[in-house]
Design a protein around this motif. Structure first.
Motif, PDB file in Angstrom:
ATOM      1  N   PHE A  75       0.846  -1.196   0.000  1.00 26.19           N
ATOM      2  CA  PHE A  75       0.000   0.000   0.000  1.00 26.19           C
ATOM      3  C   PHE A  75       0.880   1.244   0.000  1.00 26.19           C
ATOM      4  O   PHE A  75       2.093   1.172   0.258  1.00 26.19           O
ATOM      5  CB  PHE A  75      -0.937   0.011   1.212  1.00 26.19           C
ATOM      6  CG  PHE A  75      -0.239   0.008   2.545  1.00 26.19           C
ATOM      7  CD1 PHE A  75       0.036   1.193   3.221  1.00 26.19           C
ATOM      8  CD2 PHE A  75       0.148  -1.193   3.134  1.00 26.19           C
ATOM      9  CE1 PHE A  75       0.677   1.184   4.459  1.00 26.19           C
ATOM     10  CE2 PHE A  75       0.797  -1.210   4.365  1.00 26.19           C
ATOM     11  CZ  PHE A  75       1.063  -0.013   5.027  1.00 26.19           C
ATOM     12  N   THR A  76       0.260   2.386  -0.305  1.00 32.44           N
ATOM     13  CA  THR A  76       0.979   3.661  -0.300  1.00 32.44           C
ATOM     14  C   THR A  76       0.907   4.267   1.093  1.00 32.44           C
ATOM     15  O   THR A  76      -0.189   4.525   1.610  1.00 32.44           O
ATOM     16  CB  THR A  76       0.372   4.639  -1.327  1.00 32.44           C
ATOM     17  OG1 THR A  76       0.386   4.027  -2.621  1.00 32.44           O
ATOM     18  CG2 THR A  76       1.178   5.927  -1.379  1.00 32.44           C
ATOM     19  N   LEU A  77       2.035   4.482   1.701  1.00 32.44           N
ATOM     20  CA  LEU A  77       2.085   4.975   3.069  1.00 32.44           C
ATOM     21  C   LEU A  77       1.574   6.419   3.132  1.00 32.44           C
ATOM     22  O   LEU A  77       2.030   7.285   2.392  1.00 32.44           O
ATOM     23  CB  LEU A  77       3.525   4.904   3.584  1.00 32.44           C
ATOM     24  CG  LEU A  77       3.740   5.124   5.081  1.00 32.44           C
ATOM     25  CD1 LEU A  77       2.974   4.081   5.893  1.00 32.44           C
ATOM     26  CD2 LEU A  77       5.227   5.055   5.425  1.00 32.44           C
ATOM     27  N   GLY A  78       0.596   6.646   4.013  1.00 35.98           N
ATOM     28  CA  GLY A  78       0.048   7.991   4.198  1.00 35.98           C
ATOM     29  C   GLY A  78      -1.174   8.296   3.363  1.00 35.98           C
ATOM     30  O   GLY A  78      -1.741   9.377   3.483  1.00 35.98           O
ATOM     31  N   ASP A  79      -1.602   7.344   2.514  1.00 37.14           N
ATOM     32  CA  ASP A  79      -2.765   7.577   1.653  1.00 37.14           C
ATOM     33  C   ASP A  79      -4.048   6.993   2.216  1.00 37.14           C
ATOM     34  O   ASP A  79      -5.078   6.992   1.530  1.00 37.14           O
ATOM     35  CB  ASP A  79      -2.526   6.973   0.255  1.00 37.14           C
ATOM     36  CG  ASP A  79      -1.799   7.945  -0.662  1.00 37.14           C
ATOM     37  OD1 ASP A  79      -1.311   8.977  -0.169  1.00 37.14           O
ATOM     38  OD2 ASP A  79      -1.720   7.661  -1.875  1.00 37.14           O
TER      39      ASP A  79
END
Length: 344
Positions: A75-79
């Protein structure tokens, strides 16, 4: 978006078993704690927000029941692509580190839970190992299919937050999806891909308007609806939500024709029927109130008419024609007196 108030490691916090100096109180409120089980490669190896990270995940209920296992979750960290507990804590992991995360429900599946395995308001224990971190792909170089898949993934995450009644995080996910769709590209897309990207954009804008309406952000919701209608003037959801936004602002005169247009496109829609009936009644009530207000401002015509009639009946009130006649008689008498005096 996820809070950025993660604290540096603090000593002195105690875990549930009473073991001191091992647990990090991530947010300082005792609701989200992290403990290192296997050390990593150092602080410099921690991932950065915006990077794509891959972790090994094992999620358990308080009684130890395993509810989720994923050997390579990316996953994209912070999204906000995953549970907030993960989004907040993975950025504190070192590469290769294995950690235990204990989180209250508010940073997991909340009051809704996840049917059928995670009950409402359930705390979770997460065992996490950070396997990899790399920069996110360049949006300009994504193929049409890749861009569609990525935008849809963010949109579906927004739908998850909307169902959880977390409208702020829903808006965040829809905004990210719209940014992906609207990004410039160095790759040519087929007409079908262009059409599918437009469809994703319209869905995101409609859902964004719904979330903004829930938060009473009327100006933003109206803008989102208008953007949909620029692409699809007959979009029923956008027409309905625009009508609701205007109604919430008391603009019944503008809202009613818009809802009528939506109803004309889908005559069997009971929700639009109900909303339109409610607005017509509110508009009628509003007009009655305005009429009464204007009547009071201008005075009571019937009372003024009665007063005038009473004045006409007073004994000293002399009609103008009588006064004119009396004046003429008086002048005639003066003229006759002058003639007689001349003869004498």
């Amino acid at each position: 978006p996820p809070r950025e108030d993660a604290q540096p490691p603090e000593r002195g916090a105690e875990d549930a078993a009473g073991d001191p100096q091992e647990w990090l109180d991530v947010l300082g409120n005792g609701c989200l704690k992290k403990k290192t089980l296997v050390p990593g490669q150092g602080v410099d190896s921690r991932p950065q927000k915006g990077q794509d990270v891959t972790i090994r995940l094992k999620a358990m209920l308080e009684d130890g029941t395993v509810v989720e296992e994923d050997p390579a979750l990316t996953f994209t960290l912070g999204d906000c692509d995953v549970l907030q507990a993960l989004d907040l804590c993975v950025q504190l992991l070192e590469m290769g580190e294995t950690a235990l995360i204990v989180s209250e429900a508010k940073y997991c599946y909340g009051a809704q839970g996840r049917s059928p395995d995670i009950p409402p308001n359930a705390s979770l224990t997460l065992e996490v190992e950070l396997l990899a971190a790399r920069d996110a792909p360049d949006l300009e170089l994504l193929s049409g299919k890749e861009k569609i898949q990525l935008a849809n993934r963010k949109r579906e995450r927004g739908n998850f937050f909307y169902q959880q009644a977390d409208y702020v995080l829903a808006i965040n996910s829809y905004d990210i999806a719209l940014r992906i769709v609207g990004s410039s590209s160095k790759v040519d897309f087929s007409p079908d891909e262009e059409a599918e990207l437009l469809d994703v954009k319209v869905k995101c804008l409609n859902n964004l308007a719904a979330s903004q309406l829930k938060l009473d952000h009327f100006k933003a919701a109206l803008k989102s609806c208008n953007l949909v209608l620029e692409h699809q003037p007959g979009n029923i959801k956008a027409l309905f939500r625009k009508g609701k936004v205007l109604a919430q602002q008391g603009e019944y005169r503008e809202a009613i024709p818009i809802l009528k247009a939506a109803l004309k496109l889908e005559p069997s829609n009971k929700t639009i029927h109900a909303e339109l009936s409610k607005l017509v009644k509110k508009h009628a009530d509003q007009r009655n109130v305005e009429t009464e207000m204007y009547r009071k401002m201008l005075g009571n015509p019937s009372a003024a008419s009665t007063s005038r009639k009473c004045k006409d009946k007073l004994p000293w009130s002399i009609p103008w024609k009588w006064l004119f006649g009396a004046t003429a008689i008086a002048l005639g008498g003066v003229a006759l007196s002058v003639v007689i005096a001349a003869r004498n």
